[in-house]
Scaffold this motif. Structure first.
Motif, PDB file in Angstrom:
ATOM      1  N   PRO A  84      41.337  40.128  40.415  1.00 58.86           N
ATOM      2  CA  PRO A  84      42.330  40.741  39.598  1.00 58.86           C
ATOM      3  C   PRO A  84      43.530  41.066  40.353  1.00 58.86           C
ATOM      4  O   PRO A  84      43.770  40.966  41.599  1.00 58.86           O
ATOM      5  N   PHE A  85      44.660  41.429  39.558  1.00 54.92           N
ATOM      6  CA  PHE A  85      45.911  41.409  40.237  1.00 54.92           C
ATOM      7  C   PHE A  85      46.234  42.895  41.210  1.00 54.92           C
ATOM      8  O   PHE A  85      47.294  43.122  41.910  1.00 54.92           O
ATOM      9  N   VAL A  86      45.214  43.671  41.389  1.00 56.84           N
ATOM     10  CA  VAL A  86      45.265  44.726  42.273  1.00 56.84           C
ATOM     11  C   VAL A  86      43.860  44.799  42.814  1.00 56.84           C
ATOM     12  O   VAL A  86      42.782  44.436  41.963  1.00 56.84           O
ATOM     13  N   TYR A  87      43.513  45.176  43.949  1.00 53.67           N
ATOM     14  CA  TYR A  87      42.187  45.255  44.527  1.00 53.67           C
ATOM     15  C   TYR A  87      41.735  46.756  44.324  1.00 53.67           C
ATOM     16  O   TYR A  87      42.468  47.675  44.098  1.00 53.67           O
ATOM     17  N   ALA A  88      40.435  47.020  44.015  1.00 51.41           N
ATOM     18  CA  ALA A  88      39.796  48.415  43.872  1.00 51.41           C
ATOM     19  C   ALA A  88      38.423  48.221  44.160  1.00 51.41           C
ATOM     20  O   ALA A  88      37.700  47.215  44.191  1.00 51.41           O
ATOM     21  N   ASP A  89      37.959  49.451  44.319  1.00 51.11           N
ATOM     22  CA  ASP A  89      36.469  49.444  44.818  1.00 51.11           C
ATOM     23  C   ASP A  89      35.670  49.500  43.715  1.00 51.11           C
ATOM     24  O   ASP A  89      34.147  49.239  43.675  1.00 51.11           O
ATOM     25  N   ASN A  90      35.982  49.760  42.428  1.00 49.58           N
ATOM     26  CA  ASN A  90      35.209  49.740  41.111  1.00 49.58           C
ATOM     27  C   ASN A  90      34.146  50.602  41.144  1.00 49.58           C
ATOM     28  O   ASN A  90      32.987  50.507  40.459  1.00 49.58           O
ATOM     29  N   THR A  91      34.490  51.741  41.916  1.00 48.02           N
ATOM     30  CA  THR A  91      33.280  52.707  41.908  1.00 48.02           C
ATOM     31  C   THR A  91      33.530  53.938  41.811  1.00 48.02           C
ATOM     32  O   THR A  91      33.125  55.082  41.582  1.00 48.02           O
ATOM     33  N   CYS A  92      34.999  54.469  42.166  1.00 54.35           N
ATOM     34  CA  CYS A  92      35.657  55.638  41.856  1.00 54.35           C
ATOM     35  C   CYS A  92      35.908  56.084  40.483  1.00 54.35           C
ATOM     36  O   CYS A  92      35.547  55.379  39.812  1.00 54.35           O
ATOM     37  N   VAL A  93      36.132  57.478  40.161  1.00 53.87           N
ATOM     38  CA  VAL A  93      36.231  58.163  39.095  1.00 53.87           C
ATOM     39  C   VAL A  93      37.090  57.294  38.116  1.00 53.87           C
ATOM     40  O   VAL A  93      36.698  57.152  36.967  1.00 53.87           O
ATOM     41  N   ASP A 145      42.309  27.912  33.392  1.00 53.53           N
ATOM     42  CA  ASP A 145      42.089  28.983  32.175  1.00 53.53           C
ATOM     43  C   ASP A 145      41.467  30.184  32.904  1.00 53.53           C
ATOM     44  O   ASP A 145      41.637  31.266  32.583  1.00 53.53           O
ATOM     45  N   LEU A 146      40.440  29.860  33.792  1.00 53.86           N
ATOM     46  CA  LEU A 146      40.002  31.096  34.420  1.00 53.86           C
ATOM     47  C   LEU A 146      41.052  31.982  35.369  1.00 53.86           C
ATOM     48  O   LEU A 146      40.931  33.285  35.462  1.00 53.86           O
ATOM     49  N   LEU A 147      41.990  31.164  36.023  1.00 51.30           N
ATOM     50  CA  LEU A 147      43.176  31.888  36.842  1.00 51.30           C
ATOM     51  C   LEU A 147      43.740  32.868  35.927  1.00 51.30           C
ATOM     52  O   LEU A 147      44.195  33.966  36.395  1.00 51.30           O
ATOM     53  N   THR A 148      43.844  32.770  34.596  1.00 47.67           N
ATOM     54  CA  THR A 148      44.470  33.908  33.669  1.00 47.67           C
ATOM     55  C   THR A 148      43.844  35.109  33.730  1.00 47.67           C
ATOM     56  O   THR A 148      44.388  35.912  33.321  1.00 47.67           O
ATOM     57  N   LEU A 149      42.447  35.262  34.045  1.00 50.52           N
ATOM     58  CA  LEU A 149      41.703  36.242  34.075  1.00 50.52           C
ATOM     59  C   LEU A 149      42.311  37.266  35.075  1.00 50.52           C
ATOM     60  O   LEU A 149      42.052  38.674  35.200  1.00 50.52           O
ATOM     61  N   SER A 150      42.846  36.663  35.967  1.00 50.20           N
ATOM     62  CA  SER A 150      43.458  37.679  37.378  1.00 50.20           C
ATOM     63  C   SER A 150      44.726  38.549  36.737  1.00 50.20           C
ATOM     64  O   SER A 150      44.787  39.708  37.185  1.00 50.20           O
ATOM     65  N   ASP A 151      45.488  38.041  35.824  1.00 47.66           N
ATOM     66  CA  ASP A 151      46.432  38.796  35.306  1.00 47.66           C
ATOM     67  C   ASP A 151      46.822  38.554  33.933  1.00 47.66           C
ATOM     68  O   ASP A 151      46.746  39.397  32.861  1.00 47.66           O
ATOM     69  N   VAL A 152      47.320  37.554  33.546  1.00 45.12           N
ATOM     70  CA  VAL A 152      48.182  37.297  32.288  1.00 45.12           C
ATOM     71  C   VAL A 152      47.352  37.433  31.016  1.00 45.12           C
ATOM     72  O   VAL A 152      47.722  38.204  30.139  1.00 45.12           O
ATOM     73  N   LEU A 153      46.059  36.788  31.024  1.00 44.73           N
ATOM     74  CA  LEU A 153      45.279  36.934  29.912  1.00 44.73           C
ATOM     75  C   LEU A 153      44.936  38.576  29.524  1.00 44.73           C
ATOM     76  O   LEU A 153      44.993  39.055  28.498  1.00 44.73           O
ATOM     77  N   CYS A 154      44.503  39.141  30.706  1.00 43.51           N
ATOM     78  CA  CYS A 154      43.985  40.659  30.851  1.00 43.51           C
ATOM     79  C   CYS A 154      45.181  41.469  30.347  1.00 43.51           C
ATOM     80  O   CYS A 154      45.112  42.514  29.667  1.00 43.51           O
ATOM     81  N   THR A 155      46.398  41.130  30.732  1.00 41.48           N
ATOM     82  CA  THR A 155      47.542  42.056  30.447  1.00 41.48           C
ATOM     83  C   THR A 155      47.773  41.967  28.949  1.00 41.48           C
ATOM     84  O   THR A 155      48.212  42.788  28.177  1.00 41.48           O
ATOM     85  N   GLY A 156      47.707  40.622  28.192  1.00 44.27           N
ATOM     86  CA  GLY A 156      47.779  40.575  27.004  1.00 44.27           C
ATOM     87  C   GLY A 156      46.957  41.031  26.275  1.00 44.27           C
ATOM     88  O   GLY A 156      46.929  41.809  25.003  1.00 44.27           O
ATOM     89  N   TYR A 157      45.524  40.987  26.656  1.00 41.91           N
ATOM     90  CA  TYR A 157      44.299  41.662  25.888  1.00 41.91           C
ATOM     91  C   TYR A 157      44.765  43.190  26.015  1.00 41.91           C
ATOM     92  O   TYR A 157      44.266  43.854  25.051  1.00 41.91           O
ATOM     93  N   HIS A 158      45.051  43.678  27.027  1.00 45.04           N
ATOM     94  CA  HIS A 158      45.542  45.230  27.200  1.00 45.04           C
ATOM     95  C   HIS A 158      46.313  45.601  26.297  1.00 45.04           C
ATOM     96  O   HIS A 158      46.253  46.771  25.556  1.00 45.04           O
TER      97      HIS A 158
END
Length: 344
Positions: A84-93, A145-158
């Motif tokens: 994804p277009f930022v990195y994260a620990d995926n465990t914090c609050v 198609d899967l590359l769009t999950l990194s940013d653009v598709l998820c941004t439109g979905y958001h």
């Protein structure tokens, strides 16, 4: 390795930089197979003052894990992954609330010693939390198609999710760029009945029709507002997805939203004051949106990509090699290309 560096506005170079290596036990090193140029990359490309400390570019990529740190448990060498277009620990609050963009330990690609995505290899912090394994081979035809999950598709979905788009809804999408087209896909996926795409570039709006737009409005300003209202019995649409980031686009959004409706803005804002005055307050308009926590949506959207029910990779209309990426930036900036795919 080779990586993309921005030295000043219009000055993109591909140069040798240090090969990434494991620095922390939670890191992984990923060989990049595909990356791309984002519309938000164009803002610094058009405005960065000259610097002796060039900016490492790129925040959308997928690739193959080459090495993992000693504390990485969910990945191994050879895994095909998307970042994804930022990195994260995926465990914090915040991550547990689906706000990985606010991760207490996360950050942006290309700064503070972290590699950018437009290069040959990248060190990925918090690899277990950041990377998502893809159930495909590295030569799969689905990779764009899967590359769009990194940013653009998820941004439109958001945009669609925060607006509350649901079955039978009426939606206006403002902007026919890659995010706007992803918002069309997302509105249809969530069950919208009427999807009006506001855009002036026929090749793009034709693609938007393929993605699910029921009408296209090419007019702007008052004429555009009048046309949308004509298509909606004079009311406007219940949901508006603003996918541009310019002040004119948010003004347009307020013009086409129905009383009691919702505007979700996901275009990276290039202005600081939102024209939300008393008349719109009296119409009970809700303004929402923000930066998309892509990591929160990847597993939800991936099955639709894998089964072919959506084909968001069609937004890529030009492919360049890494050494030709400057031409990719130029083509997007001059609107010769919608979104440029980069093959390192």
């Amino acid at each position: 390795m080779r990586a993309t560096l921005l030295y000043a506005a219009d000055d993109i170079r591909v140069e040798d930089v240090a090969d990434p290596e494991i620095k922390n036990p939670t890191d992984a090193v990923v060989r990049i197979v595909l990356s791309c140029v984002c519309g938000s990359d164009l803002w610094p490309y058009k405005s960065l003052p000259p610097t002796d400390n060039p900016r490492h570019m790129g925040h959308e990529f997928l690739g193959v894990v080459e090495e993992v740190g000693s504390e990485v448990r969910g990945l191994r060498a050879g895994d095909v992954v998307v970042a994804p277009f930022v990195y994260a620990d995926n465990t914090c609050v915040y991550c547990r609330e689906g706000l990985q963009t606010s991760c207490l330990h996360g950050g942006q690609w290309g700064v503070n010693g972290v590699d950018g995505g437009q290069g040959q290899v990248a060190r990925v912090p918090y690899a277990d939390g950041t990377l998502v394994r893809l159930p495909v081979a590295e030569d799969s035809e689905l990779l764009p198609d899967l590359l769009t999950l990194s940013d653009v598709l998820c941004t439109g979905y958001h945009a669609a999710r925060t607006a509350g788009v649901g079955r039978g809804d009426s939606v206006t999408v403002v902007g026919d760029g890659a995010v706007g087209l992803a918002a069309v896909i997302s509105a249809k996926l969530l069950g919208a009945e009427q999807i009006i795409l506001m855009g002036r570039h026929k090749v793009r709006t034709d693609l938007g029709r393929d993605f699910g737009a029921t009408e296209v409005v090419a007019e702007r300003g008052e004429a555009g507002v009048a046309r949308v209202r004509e298509l909606t019995r004079g009311e406007g649409t219940r949901k508006v997805l603003e996918c541009v980031g310019l002040k004119d686009a948010i003004v347009q959004s307020f013009g086409v939203v129905r009383a009691g409706g919702t505007i979700s803005r996901v275009g990276a804002p290039q202005f600081s004051e939102v024209p939300f005055g008393f008349p719109d307050f009296m119409r009970n308009i809700t303004l929402t949106g923000g930066v998309a926590p892509a990591r929160a949506y990847i597993e939800e959207l991936m099955p639709h990509v894998l089964d072919g029910s959506i084909t968001p990779g069609r937004v890529f209309d030009r492919t360049v090699g890494l050494e030709e990426i400057a031409d990719g930036y130029r083509a997007m900036n001059e609107r010769e290309a919608l979104k440029v795919l980069v093959r390192p």
